[in-house]
Design an enzyme around this catalytic site. Structure first.
Site, mmCIF file in Angstrom:
data_model
loop_
_atom_site.group_PDB
_atom_site.id
_atom_site.type_symbol
_atom_site.label_atom_id
_atom_site.label_comp_id
_atom_site.label_asym_id
_atom_site.label_seq_id
_atom_site.Cartn_x
_atom_site.Cartn_y
_atom_site.Cartn_z
ATOM 1 C CG PHE A 81 46.034 25.625 -22.299
ATOM 2 C CD1 PHE A 81 44.611 25.665 -22.293
ATOM 3 C CD2 PHE A 81 46.042 26.834 -20.921
ATOM 4 C CE1 PHE A 81 43.609 26.086 -20.579
ATOM 5 C CE2 PHE A 81 46.003 26.952 -20.111
ATOM 6 C CZ PHE A 81 44.765 26.598 -19.778
ATOM 7 C CG ASN A 140 38.671 25.092 -40.744
ATOM 8 O OD1 ASN A 140 37.817 26.512 -41.395
ATOM 9 N ND2 ASN A 140 39.640 25.353 -40.537
ATOM 10 C CE LYS A 190 42.233 12.923 -22.763
ATOM 11 N NZ LYS A 190 42.108 13.758 -20.906
ATOM 12 C CG ASN A 247 39.810 21.058 -24.439
ATOM 13 O OD1 ASN A 247 40.627 21.938 -25.423
ATOM 14 N ND2 ASN A 247 40.452 20.077 -24.152
ATOM 15 C CB CYS A 265 42.515 16.914 -26.136
ATOM 16 S SG CYS A 265 44.221 16.479 -25.278
ATOM 17 C CE LYS A 296 55.642 6.429 -24.978
ATOM 18 N NZ LYS A 296 54.646 7.000 -24.240
ATOM 19 C CE LYS A 299 42.994 20.652 -22.086
ATOM 20 N NZ LYS A 299 43.929 21.244 -23.178
ATOM 21 C CE LYS A 302 46.158 18.928 -33.288
ATOM 22 N NZ LYS A 302 46.635 19.607 -32.909
HETATM 23 P P1 NAD Z 1 50.286 9.648 -23.129
HETATM 24 O O1 NAD Z 1 48.826 8.721 -23.193
HETATM 25 O O2 NAD Z 1 51.102 9.796 -24.830
HETATM 26 O O3 NAD Z 1 50.933 9.649 -22.324
HETATM 27 C C1 NAD Z 1 50.788 9.747 -21.091
HETATM 28 C C2 NAD Z 1 52.771 9.269 -20.431
HETATM 29 O O4 NAD Z 1 52.401 8.368 -19.095
HETATM 30 C C3 NAD Z 1 52.421 7.663 -20.931
HETATM 31 O O5 NAD Z 1 53.844 7.605 -21.463
HETATM 32 C C4 NAD Z 1 52.692 6.515 -20.303
HETATM 33 O O6 NAD Z 1 53.312 5.279 -20.378
HETATM 34 C C5 NAD Z 1 53.326 7.022 -19.690
HETATM 35 N N1 NAD Z 1 52.647 6.795 -17.451
HETATM 36 C C6 NAD Z 1 51.439 5.646 -17.086
HETATM 37 N N2 NAD Z 1 51.814 5.409 -15.597
HETATM 38 C C7 NAD Z 1 52.353 5.721 -15.786
HETATM 39 C C8 NAD Z 1 53.657 6.410 -14.073
HETATM 40 N N3 NAD Z 1 52.688 5.496 -13.248
HETATM 41 N N4 NAD Z 1 54.352 6.815 -13.990
HETATM 42 C C9 NAD Z 1 54.800 7.273 -15.289
HETATM 43 N N5 NAD Z 1 54.642 7.998 -16.188
HETATM 44 C C10 NAD Z 1 53.270 7.024 -16.589
HETATM 45 O O7 NAD Z 1 49.050 11.040 -22.849
HETATM 46 P P2 NAD Z 1 49.372 12.262 -23.112
HETATM 47 O O8 NAD Z 1 48.628 12.598 -24.729
HETATM 48 O O9 NAD Z 1 50.784 13.514 -23.419
HETATM 49 O O10 NAD Z 1 48.159 13.208 -22.261
HETATM 50 C C11 NAD Z 1 48.805 13.709 -20.705
HETATM 51 C C12 NAD Z 1 47.739 15.044 -20.426
HETATM 52 O O11 NAD Z 1 48.035 15.635 -20.989
HETATM 53 C C13 NAD Z 1 46.197 14.278 -20.422
HETATM 54 O O12 NAD Z 1 45.506 14.561 -18.979
HETATM 55 C C14 NAD Z 1 45.933 15.053 -21.454
HETATM 56 O O13 NAD Z 1 44.308 14.999 -21.310
HETATM 57 C C15 NAD Z 1 46.578 16.617 -21.619
HETATM 58 N N6 NAD Z 1 46.852 17.107 -22.404
HETATM 59 C C16 NAD Z 1 47.301 16.938 -23.596
HETATM 60 C C17 NAD Z 1 47.620 17.133 -24.472
HETATM 61 C C18 NAD Z 1 48.144 17.003 -26.494
HETATM 62 O O14 NAD Z 1 48.045 17.520 -27.220
HETATM 63 N N7 NAD Z 1 48.063 15.428 -26.594
HETATM 64 C C19 NAD Z 1 47.122 18.751 -24.689
HETATM 65 C C20 NAD Z 1 46.811 19.162 -23.354
HETATM 66 C C21 NAD Z 1 46.787 18.374 -22.118
#
Ligand code: NAD
Length: 437
Positions: free
Chosen positions: A155, A255, A267, A212, A264, A37, A208, A327
């Site tokens: 958010f 909707n 879980k 949600n 999100c 990545k 947060k 979505k």
């Molecule tokens: P994701 O799984 O896409 O990203 C997590 C990343 O962390 C991955 O790239 C993974 O390789 C990396 N990772 C794992 N272990 C690691 C380590 N020890 N050191 C460094 N990197 C490491 O998750 P996401 O969707 O980006 O969500 C991250 C957080 O943000 C979650 O808590 C989620 O609930 C929250 N969040 C997500 C969104 C969203 O729209 N995706 C919105 C708001 C909040």
């Protein structure tokens, strides 16, 4: 001198945060343990689909303000502010969130922290996590109390991540010192006037979870109304429109359809219930069990409706599925209602072919037993029933005549209440939708 930022965990949240912060003028170092990545990001290639993000990533790289690494030592030496953007998925077999990725990140970063810095959690976590991680940070960092923690929940919505990061509707920060507050105010200052709520750790974490829980409840509320509409031959689409004119209720997240999914909401409401249980406040959130149950029932109802149109059984039935992402405008298939329905129909004997504009690669990896098509027409070719499961604009724009020309029988279930029922019916389609007669 402006702060130098690191972003630890470059997933959906981390990549967006890193690229946008570089765009705002900060020097940013993104870190992930996934070397592939990091290599792709460093080459300007976005490993996820997020509208408008790739140009921001490229601008950052070209300006020299944005770089990526897998080295915690380098990140610790570089950063004044470290943003933690690690995943917090549901634990296997239970409702609670797995926060171990955050623990591993703090354990990897802290031993290299030899000068004052602020570590800022952005992940969605069970209340109490920040206080625990703050202790761990101070204990493991050679600089001790000089390495401080803050919590700054995120958010952003996938599909609108860049806009939401550059123009947030609010910023929430949980801090334990004026120094931490000042640093975060400085970091977000380039965003201009944004309402900022400065609070303690538990309140910041809970904002947060509460947001949600509210959104999930609103979606399940209208889907519960859809169930009652189905039982009483009423039309939930008209019902939701009529409700939406009441500005105390509002039309957003109202909707009716296949319900929520993704990485999100599902879980997060389960983790919220699990944490409330640990705190002895489980009664306060028992309603979320029902919210979750209503949401899951929509998927089962969708399968039932499709089976009904298939003539009572999926055996010998070809089903064209439009949509795989949880979505539209996203390639995220985590807990996708669309793929859940497609897989269930496959297990029940249907010959399922799925098409999605962006999420096909992810879908194929997660559900290799399903068939995949390269276009909506291709997915619908020879189908006895077509299911619209993710409301991509390209599906809403489909010509019922053109689609009707390739299917075996003109039968469609609109799982998102996204199509004009009259248009499809007048083109000779047997049109059904969740919650409508
Ligand atoms: P994701 O799984 O896409 O990203 C997590 C990343 O962390 C991955 O790239 C993974 O390789 C990396 N990772 C794992 N272990 C690691 C380590 N020890 N050191 C460094 N990197 C490491 O998750 P996401 O969707 O980006 O969500 C991250 C957080 O943000 C979650 O808590 C989620 O609930 C929250 N969040 C997500 C969104 C969203 O729209 N995706 C919105 C708001 C909040």
């Amino acid at each position: 001198m402006p702060y130098r930022l690191t972003v630890i965990g470059t997933g959906y949240l981390g990549i967006t945060h890193a690229a946008c912060m570089a765009d705002l003028g900060f020097d940013v170092l993104g870190l992930d343990i996934d070397a592939d990545k990091i290599r792709r990001l460093q080459a300007g290639e976005l490993p996820i689909h997020e509208p408008g993000l790739e140009p921001v990533l490229r601008r950052g790289l070209e300006s020299g303000r944005l770089r990526f690494t897998t080295s915690y030592e380098e990140a610790a030496a570089f950063g004044d502010v470290h943003f933690l953007c690690l995943g917090t998925p549901q634990k296997a077999g239970e409702y609670a969130a797995d926060v171990s990725y955050l623990d591993r990140a703090v354990e990897s970063l802290a031993p290299h922290l030899t000068r004052d810095c602020l570590v800022v959690g952005k992940s969605t976590v069970p209340v109490g996590t920040a206080a625990r991680l703050a202790e761990k940070l101070t204990l493991l960092a050679p600089v001790g109390l000089g390495a401080e923690l803050a919590w700054n929940p995120e958010f952003l919505r996938e599909g609108f991540a860049v806009k939401d990061t550059m123009h947030p509707d609010r910023i929430v920060i949980g801090v334990t010192s004026e120094r931490a507050e000042k640093i975060l105010r400085d970091v977000y200052e380039p965003l201009g006037e944004v309402p900022m709520v400065v609070t303690d750790f538990p309140t910041a974490e809970l904002v947060k979870s509460a947001a949600n829980a509210f959104l999930a409840t609103k979606i399940s509320f209208i889907n519960a109304m859809a169930e009652v509409c189905e039982a009483s031959h009423a039309d939930v689409k008209q019902l939701s429109e009529a409700l939406s004119y009441d500005d105390r209720i509002g039309g957003r997240y109202l909707n009716p359809g296949l319900g929520f999914g993704g990485g999100c909401l599902p879980k997060d409401i389960r983790a919220f219930m699990a944490r409330a249980g640990e705190l002895g406040a489980d009664q306060a959130l028992t309603f979320l069990r029902e919210v979750d149950a209503i949401n899951k029932r929509r998927r089962a109802r969708m399968v039932d409706l499709a089976r009904e149109l298939a003539g009572g059984s999926f055996h010998g039935c070809t089903v064209g599925v439009l949509g795989a992402a949880f979505k539209p405008n996203s390639d995220d298939i985590r807990d996708s209602p669309a793929l859940d329905v497609a897989a269930t129909i496959g297990h029940q004997g249907g010959q399922v072919t799925v098409y999605d504009p962006i999420a096909l690669d992810n879908a194929r990896k997660a559900h290799p037993h399903l068939s995949y098509a390269i276009s909506a027409l291709d997915a619908a070719r020879g189908a006895n029933v077509v299911l619209l499961l993710t409301e991509w604009q390209e599906f809403i724009d489909l010509d019922p005549e053109e689609l009707g020309g390739v299917v075996a029988t003109r039968k469609i279930v609109d799982g998102r209440n996204a199509l004009n029922a009259e248009t499809w019916r007048s083109a000779g389609w047997h049109y059904r939708a969740l919650g409508r007669p």
